[in-house]
Enzyme design. Structure first.
Site, PDB file in Angstrom:
ATOM      1  N   HIS A  57     -34.528  17.599 -45.124  1.00  0.00           N
ATOM      2  CA  HIS A  57     -34.286  18.575 -46.185  1.00  0.00           C
ATOM      3  C   HIS A  57     -34.062  17.827 -47.495  1.00  0.00           C
ATOM      4  O   HIS A  57     -33.999  16.586 -47.500  1.00  0.00           O
ATOM      5  CB  HIS A  57     -33.079  19.471 -45.859  1.00  0.00           C
ATOM      6  CG  HIS A  57     -31.879  18.709 -45.403  1.00  0.00           C
ATOM      7  ND1 HIS A  57     -31.158  17.898 -46.228  1.00  0.00           N
ATOM      8  CD2 HIS A  57     -31.290  18.614 -44.185  1.00  0.00           C
ATOM      9  CE1 HIS A  57     -30.182  17.350 -45.558  1.00  0.00           C
ATOM     10  NE2 HIS A  57     -30.229  17.753 -44.301  1.00  0.00           N
TER      11      HIS A  57
HETATM   12  P1  TYD Z   1     -27.124  19.232 -41.560  1.00  0.00           P
HETATM   13  O1  TYD Z   1     -26.773  18.647 -42.878  1.00  0.00           O
HETATM   14  O2  TYD Z   1     -28.081  20.400 -41.572  1.00  0.00           O
HETATM   15  O3  TYD Z   1     -27.679  18.074 -40.633  1.00  0.00           O
HETATM   16  P2  TYD Z   1     -29.187  17.755 -40.258  1.00  0.00           P
HETATM   17  O4  TYD Z   1     -29.977  17.913 -41.512  1.00  0.00           O
HETATM   18  O5  TYD Z   1     -29.179  16.353 -39.754  1.00  0.00           O
HETATM   19  O6  TYD Z   1     -29.563  18.761 -39.220  1.00  0.00           O
HETATM   20  O7  TYD Z   1     -25.802  19.637 -40.809  1.00  0.00           O
HETATM   21  C1  TYD Z   1     -25.789  20.077 -39.456  1.00  0.00           C
HETATM   22  C2  TYD Z   1     -24.717  21.149 -39.291  1.00  0.00           C
HETATM   23  O8  TYD Z   1     -23.442  20.650 -39.677  1.00  0.00           O
HETATM   24  C3  TYD Z   1     -24.968  22.391 -40.146  1.00  0.00           C
HETATM   25  O9  TYD Z   1     -24.652  23.503 -39.347  1.00  0.00           O
HETATM   26  C4  TYD Z   1     -23.984  22.298 -41.271  1.00  0.00           C
HETATM   27  C5  TYD Z   1     -22.874  21.467 -40.699  1.00  0.00           C
HETATM   28  N1  TYD Z   1     -22.255  20.610 -41.728  1.00  0.00           N
HETATM   29  C6  TYD Z   1     -21.039  20.946 -42.251  1.00  0.00           C
HETATM   30  O10 TYD Z   1     -20.413  21.970 -41.889  1.00  0.00           O
HETATM   31  N2  TYD Z   1     -20.464  20.147 -43.207  1.00  0.00           N
HETATM   32  C7  TYD Z   1     -21.081  19.031 -43.638  1.00  0.00           C
HETATM   33  O11 TYD Z   1     -20.538  18.299 -44.512  1.00  0.00           O
HETATM   34  C8  TYD Z   1     -22.367  18.683 -43.093  1.00  0.00           C
HETATM   35  C9  TYD Z   1     -23.109  17.463 -43.551  1.00  0.00           C
HETATM   36  C10 TYD Z   1     -22.919  19.501 -42.140  1.00  0.00           C
END
Ligand code: TYD
Length: 145
Positions: A57
């Site tokens: 993303h």
């Molecule tokens: P995400 O940033 O979408 O990780 P990836 O791109 O590797 O899949 O985060 C995964 C999940 O964790 C998403 O449900 C959001 C949650 N999250 C938080 O609640 N706080 C945070 O600081 C981060 C980075 C993720």
């Protein structure tokens, strides 16, 4: 990079200070010193099963610094035109990423530990999750120039 006026405008590996010591080495990150932003959040990624990818993303505002505290992994960064792969395999390398870049992480080694310092609190609205939307945004930004 394309969406805000960051001081540093391109992704780059920052060589963090390394204080070598026979008792074990020590590295340092200070906000507004080694990195050009205030740290509002720290998170880490670990226990990644072989072959998995994380990220995939772009962020509208968030700048970040990614450090491999243990093991190794690659960060693939894409500005909509050119893809660059940065291999993080030393705990004194920090990959600085300005906002507005598409990125994902891959090739995690066993027991790797990725630490991410972020310039913002978590905000789901800061994410661009569709690559097609990302390309559209880049295009409209370039047309405004
Ligand atoms: P995400 O940033 O979408 O990780 P990836 O791109 O590797 O899949 O985060 C995964 C999940 O964790 C998403 O449900 C959001 C949650 N999250 C938080 O609640 N706080 C945070 O600081 C981060 C980075 C993720």
């Amino acid at each position: 990079m394309l969406l805000t006026n960051n001081i540093m405008i391109k992704p780059e590996i920052i060589n963090l200070p390394k204080i070598e010591d026979p008792r074990g080495n020590l590295s340092i990150i200070e906000e507004d010193n080694q990195i050009p932003f205030k740290i509002e959040r720290v998170y880490w990624i670990y226990d990644v099963p072989g072959g998995q990818m994380r990220g995939g993303h772009a962020f509208k505002q968030q700048q970040e610094l990614i450090v491999s505290l243990s093991g190794s992994f690659d960060v693939v960064v894409d500005d909509g035109k050119v893809k660059q792969t940065f291999s993080l395999n030393r705990s004194y390398y920090g990959l600085y990423l300005p906002s507005g870049l598409w990125r994902h992480m891959q090739n995690f080694s066993t027991n790797s530990l990725a630490m991410i310092l972020s310039s913002t609190h978590y905000d789901a609205d800061d994410y661009i999750v569709q690559y097609s939307e990302y390309l559209k945004l880049i295009k409209s930004h370039e047309e405004k120039k």
